[in-house]
Each structure stands twice: as structure tokens, then as C-alpha cells.
Write a protein that holds these residues in place. Structure first.
Motif, PDB file in Angstrom:
ATOM      1  N   VAL A 250      19.328  16.986  54.254  1.00 21.99           N
ATOM      2  CA  VAL A 250      19.364  18.337  53.695  1.00 21.99           C
ATOM      3  C   VAL A 250      17.979  18.762  53.212  1.00 21.99           C
ATOM      4  O   VAL A 250      17.486  19.838  53.537  1.00 21.99           O
ATOM      5  CB  VAL A 250      20.357  18.427  52.516  1.00 21.99           C
ATOM      6  CG1 VAL A 250      20.445  19.866  52.003  1.00 21.99           C
ATOM      7  CG2 VAL A 250      21.727  17.924  52.921  1.00 21.99           C
ATOM      8  N   ALA A 251      17.355  17.892  52.434  1.00 24.65           N
ATOM      9  CA  ALA A 251      16.153  18.270  51.696  1.00 24.65           C
ATOM     10  C   ALA A 251      14.939  18.489  52.578  1.00 24.65           C
ATOM     11  O   ALA A 251      13.948  19.067  52.127  1.00 24.65           O
ATOM     12  CB  ALA A 251      15.842  17.207  50.640  1.00 24.65           C
ATOM     13  N   LYS A 252      14.974  18.061  53.839  1.00 26.93           N
ATOM     14  CA  LYS A 252      13.842  18.330  54.735  1.00 26.93           C
ATOM     15  C   LYS A 252      13.771  19.803  55.135  1.00 26.93           C
ATOM     16  O   LYS A 252      12.732  20.266  55.612  1.00 26.93           O
ATOM     17  CB  LYS A 252      13.932  17.463  55.982  1.00 26.93           C
ATOM     18  CG  LYS A 252      15.072  17.819  56.922  1.00 26.93           C
ATOM     19  CD  LYS A 252      15.094  16.917  58.136  1.00 26.93           C
ATOM     20  CE  LYS A 252      16.236  17.296  59.083  1.00 26.93           C
ATOM     21  NZ  LYS A 252      16.307  16.391  60.256  1.00 26.93           N
ATOM     22  N   SER A 253      14.872  20.547  54.918  1.00 25.83           N
ATOM     23  CA  SER A 253      14.886  21.969  55.278  1.00 25.83           C
ATOM     24  C   SER A 253      15.343  22.871  54.139  1.00 25.83           C
ATOM     25  O   SER A 253      15.194  24.095  54.226  1.00 25.83           O
ATOM     26  CB  SER A 253      15.787  22.208  56.495  1.00 25.83           C
ATOM     27  OG  SER A 253      17.104  21.751  56.242  1.00 25.83           O
ATOM     28  N   VAL A 254      15.890  22.294  53.076  1.00 23.09           N
ATOM     29  CA  VAL A 254      16.403  23.057  51.941  1.00 23.09           C
ATOM     30  C   VAL A 254      15.671  22.606  50.681  1.00 23.09           C
ATOM     31  O   VAL A 254      15.725  21.427  50.335  1.00 23.09           O
ATOM     32  CB  VAL A 254      17.917  22.826  51.763  1.00 23.09           C
ATOM     33  CG1 VAL A 254      18.431  23.534  50.515  1.00 23.09           C
ATOM     34  CG2 VAL A 254      18.686  23.296  52.993  1.00 23.09           C
ATOM     35  N   PRO A 255      14.958  23.486  49.980  1.00 23.14           N
ATOM     36  CA  PRO A 255      14.298  23.070  48.738  1.00 23.14           C
ATOM     37  C   PRO A 255      15.281  22.406  47.781  1.00 23.14           C
ATOM     38  O   PRO A 255      16.333  22.974  47.469  1.00 23.14           O
ATOM     39  CB  PRO A 255      13.765  24.391  48.173  1.00 23.14           C
ATOM     40  CG  PRO A 255      13.544  25.245  49.384  1.00 23.14           C
ATOM     41  CD  PRO A 255      14.666  24.899  50.321  1.00 23.14           C
ATOM     42  N   TRP A 256      14.942  21.189  47.362  1.00 22.26           N
ATOM     43  CA  TRP A 256      15.812  20.350  46.535  1.00 22.26           C
ATOM     44  C   TRP A 256      15.232  20.368  45.123  1.00 22.26           C
ATOM     45  O   TRP A 256      14.344  19.600  44.791  1.00 22.26           O
ATOM     46  CB  TRP A 256      15.845  18.935  47.104  1.00 22.26           C
ATOM     47  CG  TRP A 256      16.959  18.079  46.611  1.00 22.26           C
ATOM     48  CD1 TRP A 256      16.951  17.291  45.494  1.00 22.26           C
ATOM     49  CD2 TRP A 256      18.245  17.887  47.219  1.00 22.26           C
ATOM     50  NE1 TRP A 256      18.160  16.627  45.371  1.00 22.26           N
ATOM     51  CE2 TRP A 256      18.961  16.977  46.415  1.00 22.26           C
ATOM     52  CE3 TRP A 256      18.851  18.403  48.358  1.00 22.26           C
ATOM     53  CZ2 TRP A 256      20.258  16.562  46.721  1.00 22.26           C
ATOM     54  CZ3 TRP A 256      20.141  17.988  48.657  1.00 22.26           C
ATOM     55  CH2 TRP A 256      20.822  17.079  47.855  1.00 22.26           C
ATOM     56  N   MET A 257      15.756  21.269  44.292  1.00 24.50           N
ATOM     57  CA  MET A 257      15.178  21.544  42.983  1.00 24.50           C
ATOM     58  C   MET A 257      15.892  20.715  41.924  1.00 24.50           C
ATOM     59  O   MET A 257      17.075  20.923  41.651  1.00 24.50           O
ATOM     60  CB  MET A 257      15.288  23.040  42.668  1.00 24.50           C
ATOM     61  CG  MET A 257      14.749  23.955  43.779  1.00 24.50           C
ATOM     62  SD  MET A 257      13.025  23.632  44.229  1.00 24.50           S
ATOM     63  CE  MET A 257      12.187  24.059  42.716  1.00 24.50           C
ATOM     64  N   VAL A 258      15.158  19.771  41.332  1.00 25.72           N
ATOM     65  CA  VAL A 258      15.781  18.809  40.422  1.00 25.72           C
ATOM     66  C   VAL A 258      15.510  19.159  38.965  1.00 25.72           C
ATOM     67  O   VAL A 258      14.496  19.755  38.609  1.00 25.72           O
ATOM     68  CB  VAL A 258      15.287  17.376  40.707  1.00 25.72           C
ATOM     69  CG1 VAL A 258      15.663  16.950  42.117  1.00 25.72           C
ATOM     70  CG2 VAL A 258      13.774  17.240  40.490  1.00 25.72           C
ATOM     71  N   SER A 259      16.456  18.757  38.139  1.00 26.12           N
ATOM     72  CA  SER A 259      16.312  18.727  36.693  1.00 26.12           C
ATOM     73  C   SER A 259      16.520  17.273  36.277  1.00 26.12           C
ATOM     74  O   SER A 259      17.131  16.501  37.020  1.00 26.12           O
ATOM     75  CB  SER A 259      17.362  19.641  36.050  1.00 26.12           C
ATOM     76  OG  SER A 259      17.303  19.597  34.649  1.00 26.12           O
ATOM     77  N   TYR A 260      16.031  16.872  35.107  1.00 20.57           N
ATOM     78  CA  TYR A 260      16.064  15.455  34.750  1.00 20.57           C
ATOM     79  C   TYR A 260      17.177  15.138  33.754  1.00 20.57           C
ATOM     80  O   TYR A 260      17.400  15.871  32.792  1.00 20.57           O
ATOM     81  CB  TYR A 260      14.719  15.013  34.188  1.00 20.57           C
ATOM     82  CG  TYR A 260      13.594  15.122  35.196  1.00 20.57           C
ATOM     83  CD1 TYR A 260      13.848  14.943  36.560  1.00 20.57           C
ATOM     84  CD2 TYR A 260      12.299  15.424  34.810  1.00 20.57           C
ATOM     85  CE1 TYR A 260      12.834  15.049  37.488  1.00 20.57           C
ATOM     86  CE2 TYR A 260      11.277  15.532  35.744  1.00 20.57           C
ATOM     87  CZ  TYR A 260      11.549  15.349  37.084  1.00 20.57           C
ATOM     88  OH  TYR A 260      10.542  15.456  38.013  1.00 20.57           O
ATOM     89  N   GLY A 261      17.867  14.027  33.994  1.00 12.36           N
ATOM     90  CA  GLY A 261      18.939  13.569  33.132  1.00 12.36           C
ATOM     91  C   GLY A 261      18.594  12.260  32.448  1.00 12.36           C
ATOM     92  O   GLY A 261      17.476  11.752  32.538  1.00 12.36           O
ATOM     93  N   ASN A 262      19.578  11.674  31.791  1.00 15.91           N
ATOM     94  CA  ASN A 262      19.324  10.442  31.045  1.00 15.91           C
ATOM     95  C   ASN A 262      19.023   9.257  31.959  1.00 15.91           C
ATOM     96  O   ASN A 262      18.229   8.371  31.602  1.00 15.91           O
ATOM     97  CB  ASN A 262      20.511  10.121  30.136  1.00 15.91           C
ATOM     98  CG  ASN A 262      21.842  10.108  30.870  1.00 15.91           C
ATOM     99  OD1 ASN A 262      22.280  11.153  31.358  1.00 15.91           O
ATOM    100  ND2 ASN A 262      22.498   8.962  30.953  1.00 15.91           N
TER     101      ASN A 262
END
Length: 518
Positions: A250-262
């Protein structure tokens, strides 16, 4: 990760980092020859702290014939302006020379060649379960792109040129955000890790054709404990390699926007615990505190503003980074909300982060720090949708304001945040083992509604029991969130059409958020 449990219990993330650096620098110096951190290929990567880092030794690294090495784990991320900026990131299994990216409008025209940056992570034996190892992450920032345009790209290095005819199968594509309002879809979940269920959710997400994807924390689970403690937790940074390989479809064509968890706090790499993530991801650089809060940022796609927050900064439940921003995150967040609400080209504001404001899971339930710091701002600036992870299930609230239900929101109904309140969705069933509810499941096609649910909230004084009436939809199985954004002419109703999608492909929930378009 090498800190005695009795010490880790009372140490902050920064204190654990300092302990580990001191312990392992002494060990390696005794073994012979200290090398300044990051000074040679194979050195550790500590963003913003390299010059001050504790000296230590790293395994000697030699490059191999680049023709024998193929990049993997490609993943995209928007820059601060998704219309014109994109970062392409990838990984190589060993050190390579002169990495680069090729980009063009057609797969047969990749004449534009741009040098890439290598970020090397060194993890010594004893920091986790593996032997000494290096990981090599590569990043290429692309700017001055054209809005709403699809580009072809290939990543390579000396000896591996993606423009070669026999490597055409390694090419990827991405599309920049449009210059104006237009319909689009995005997807979201939290708590994925590496598993069959994670892979299955990725496959379904790819089929939604999203413009971007939001990952609301607890990304790979290299630290399976997630308590913000660097004791012997089974930490293994190589799990990230598996995760990025799984996500690449997925992420090679769709921006994979992360937030950080514990689970994303890893004390070895940096005082804030995020040094490993900074090696692997390049996120928009517009947050309040890049040194301490690299996962806090915002971007705008079409008529929708997206804000990523770091709830580790306000978490009473897992306080390893509690107060790390000194209040600057909340101040910045309010400033972003003011700015976005004043812009005539933005209709919707969506906020995503890890810990839940409202959830009835028996595992983590609700985070009091989030309710105290941010919920008043959600309500003051009429945030349209809040997306969380942390609890491994799907749960959606009624419309809430002032900690009370202002409007029941049955499946298929519409919320109006400007006058009614905020809807919260927990979408934490992306792949890890599932949690539990105290109330029965109730979802589309399987309604089992109850008047109240027994739960609790994490406060500075510990867990406090509460009985709530806002739990509208509960689904205890793997799932993700799909949001279809429908702009409208000024004065008409723009809409967010939100759907919960099960790993089976079945819809488990749907509702609409409507707002008068500016």
C-alpha cells in the motif's frame, strides 16, 4: 531493552536512554576502541542529538556489489504541502553507495535523478533480543511537484538503476494532492504490527483507492510490551523490517501518515524514544517541537485539514513521556485549529492520535490526560472527527460535548459538529490481538444496544470507574476506517461519509458528518 525492571518502573524515557547509553558505551569501550556516534558508516542515528551523544563502538560495515542488493519497504509521506511535496523512503539490507531516486511523468521517462539520504540505525546485542545489527533507511524529499499529478518513480543505488529495462517491475507511482476542492477517500487505523490480519487489512485498504492513510500509533510493535520501559520486554528492532515489507503493497503508492503510540517509544535511540522512527519516517516538518515531538504535524488535502498529535505527552496511563513538551504541543494545537477554522478553503478538521479520548475497552479504556488537555479544544473549535487507536477493537461514540451525549447517532445518521458536538472513533483493530468489551457487540446488521456501559478512565490518581451512555457501535474483530470526503458549493453541506470496514469486507458502521461549506 537492558534496563533493570525495578529501575525502568520509575524512569522517564529520557532517563532510560541515558542509562542505556552509559551502560553500552562502557561495555563497548572495554571491548576496545570507542567511535563517535554517527561518525562512520554503521553508526547509530540519533536525530538532533548526534553531537552530544555518548561515544560508543559500532560494527564495522562494508558495502557490497550494488547489483546484488534490491531496495524494499518503500513508503511515502506527504511534506508540509501535499500538493507539491512528497518523501519517498525505503530500506536496503546492507550498506550501498550513492542511493538515489528517479522520477518522471511516464515509466519510460525517468530522467530526473535525485540523490537520497541514508539514515543508519545501530542496535547492539543486549538492547533487545537480537545480536548486533545495522539497519539502513533511505529517504528522498521531492519538492516543486505539480498538484493533482501522478508521478512514476524508481529507487536505486550504484549498481541498481530502476531505469534499466529489466527493473521496470520495481517502479512505483504516487499522486500529489489537488490544488482545489475535489472528492477523495482516505483510510485509517491504529495498532497494526506484523500478522496475517495486518496483511489482510492492507489488502482491503489498497482496494479503497485512498489518497492517503492515517496510522494512529503502535506501528510495528518492535517493543511488544509498550509500557514505555526499557526492561527485558522482547524488543527486536528487526520487526520493523518485517513491518515495512508488509506495508509496502500500500505505502509505495499511498502516503502512510503515522502518529506515535506507546509501543513506538524505544529508549535506546534517543531521549524521547522516537529516534528509531525518525530514521524510518520523514513526516511534515511543521510541528511545535521537532526535537521532542517528531510525530506532531499537520497537512491539508483538498478541503480537509489533518492534525497528528502525540498523546504520550499527556498520558497518565503510560507516563514515560508525560509532559515532554512542557505544554507547547497543546498551545500549537490550538493555534492550528484557529488557523484552519479561519481558512475559507478548509471545511473539515480531522484529528488523529493514539490514546483514546472515549473508549470502553477493558484494556486501556479512556485517557484522562486527553480529555483534560484536548477535548475542550475539540469542542471549542468544533473538530469534525477524532480517530484513535490504542484499544484493539472498533468503537464509535454518539455525539459528545461537555462529556455528555448531545445527540444519539445511530448507524446511518448525520452529525452536525458546528451545533452538536464531536464524534470519536476507536479504530485499533488493524492486526494485533484483540481486546474485550464489558458490553455486547453492536454493529451494522447485528444491533445489540444498551443504555449504559461499565468502563474506566485513566487519571493522574489512577483508574477511575465510570458508567457511560455514549458507546454507540462496538465491534470486536479486525477492521479499519474509510472516510469519503464530499465537497460542496459554498453554503451547501459538505460531508464526511465515515464507514467502519471489517477484515471480511463487510461494513460494520456508517455515519455522516456534515458542515456548511465555506
Amino acid at each position: 531493552m537492558g534496563v533493570p525492571e525495578q529501575l525502568a518502573d520509575r524512569m522517564s524515557m529520557a532517563e532510560q536512554h541515558e542509562y542505556l547509553r552509559a551502560r553500552f558505551s562502557r561495555r563497548t569501550m572495554i571491548r576496545g576502541g570507542a567511535v563517535t556516534l554517527g561518525a562512520v558508516t554503521g553508526g547509530a542515528f540519533v536525530p538532533g542529538a548526534t553531537a552530544q551523544a555518548t561515544p560508543m563502538a559500532a560494527p564495522r560495515t562494508e558495502t557490497v556489489d550494488g547489483a546484488l542488493v534490491a531496495p524494499f519497504g518503500r513508503h511515502l509521506a506527504y511534506g508540509s504541502d501535499p500538493r507539491t511535496e512528497m518523501t519517498v523512503s525505503w530500506q536496503v539490507p546492507v550498506a550501498v553507495k550513492k542511493p538515489f531516486i528517479r522520477i518522471g511523468a511516464h515509466p519510460w521517462d525517468l530522467s530526473r535523478k535525485i540523490d537520497a539520504e541514508v539514515r543508519t540505525l545501530y542496535t547492539p546485542a543486549g538492547v533487545g533480543t537480537s545480536a548486533d545489527h545495522n539497519q539502513y533507511y533511505v529517504h528522498a524529499k521531492l519538492t516543486h511537484l505539480k498538484p493533482g499529478k501522478t508521478y512514476y518513480y524508481g529507487v536505486g543505488h550504484q549498481g541498481f538503476d530502476p531505469a534499466a529495462p529489466h527493473l521496470v517491475g520495481t517502479l512505483g507511482t504516487f499522486t500529489t494532492a489537488p490544488a482545489h476542492k475535489a472528492p477523495f477517500t482516505f483510510t485509517a487505523f491504529g495498532d497494526q504490527g506484523v500478522s496475517y490480519h495486518g496483511l489482510a487489512n492492507d489488502s482491503l485498504i489498497l482496494g479503497q483507492n485512498p489518497s492517503f492513510h492515517l496510522h494512529a500509533g503502535d506501528i510495528a510493535y518492535a517493543d511488544p510490551a509498550g509500557q514505555g520501559k526499557s526492561a527485558d520486554t522482547g524488543f527486536d528492532s528487526r520487526v520493523w523490517d518485517q513491518f515495512l515489507a508488509q506495508t509496502e503493497s500500500v505505502a509505495k503508492s499511498v502516503p502512510w501518515m503515522v502518529s506515535y503510540g506507546n509501543h513506538d517509544m524505544e529508549a535506546w535511540y534517543s531521549p524521547n524514544g522516537y529516534g528509531g522512527e525518525e530514521a524510518r519516517f520523514t513526516l511534515p516538518d511543521n510541528g511545535p517541537d521537532k526535537k521532542n515531538l517528531p510525530g506532531v504535524y499537520s497537512f491539508v488535502h483538498g478541503n480537509t485539514a489533518i492534525i497528528s498529535l502525540d498523546p504520550n505527552d499527556v498520558s497518565y496511563e503510560i507516563p514515560a513521556n508525560l509532559g515532554i513538551s512542557g505544554g507547547t504541543q497543546t498551545t500549537w494545537f490550538e493555534g492550528q485549529l484557529k488557523r484552519f477554522r479561519a481558512r475559507h478553503d478548509i471545511d473539515f478538521v480531522v484529528v488523529f492520535f493514539h490514546h483514546c479520548a472515549y473508549c470502553t475497552s477493558t484494556a486501556h479504556a479512556s485517557e484522562g490526560g486527553v480529555r483534560q488537555e484536548w477535548v475542550p479544544l475539540f469542542e471549542k473549535y468544533t473538530v469534525d472527527l477524532v480517530i484513535n487507536g490504542h484499544n484493539h477493537q472498533y468503537e464509535r461514540t454518539d455525539v459528545i460535548k461537555g462529556n455528555k451525549v448531545t445527540k444519539k447517532l445511530p448507524i446511518g445518521e448525520t452529525a452536525y459538529p458546528e451545533t452538536e458536538g464531536v464524534v470519536y472513533v476507536t479504530a485499533g483493530a488493524a492486526g494485533r490481538s484483540l481486546y474485550a468489551f464489558t458490553a455486547p457487540d453492536s454493529y451494522e446488521g447485528h444491533l445489540n444496544e444498551v443504555d449504559s456501559v461499565a468502563s474506566f478512565i485513566n487519571t493522574k490518581d489512577g483508574k477511575v470507574n465510570e458508567t457511560v451512555d455514549w458507546s454507540r457501535v462496538r465491534y470486536l474483530n479486525y477492521s479499519f476506517l474509510r472516510v469519503d470526503v464530499e465537497p460542496a458549493p459554498r453554503g451547501h453541506w459538505a460531508k464526511l461519509k465515515v464507514s467502519g470496514i471489517a477484515e471480511t469486507g463487510d461494513r460494520i458502521d456508517h455515519f455522516t458528518v456534515a458542515r456548511k461549506a465555506k
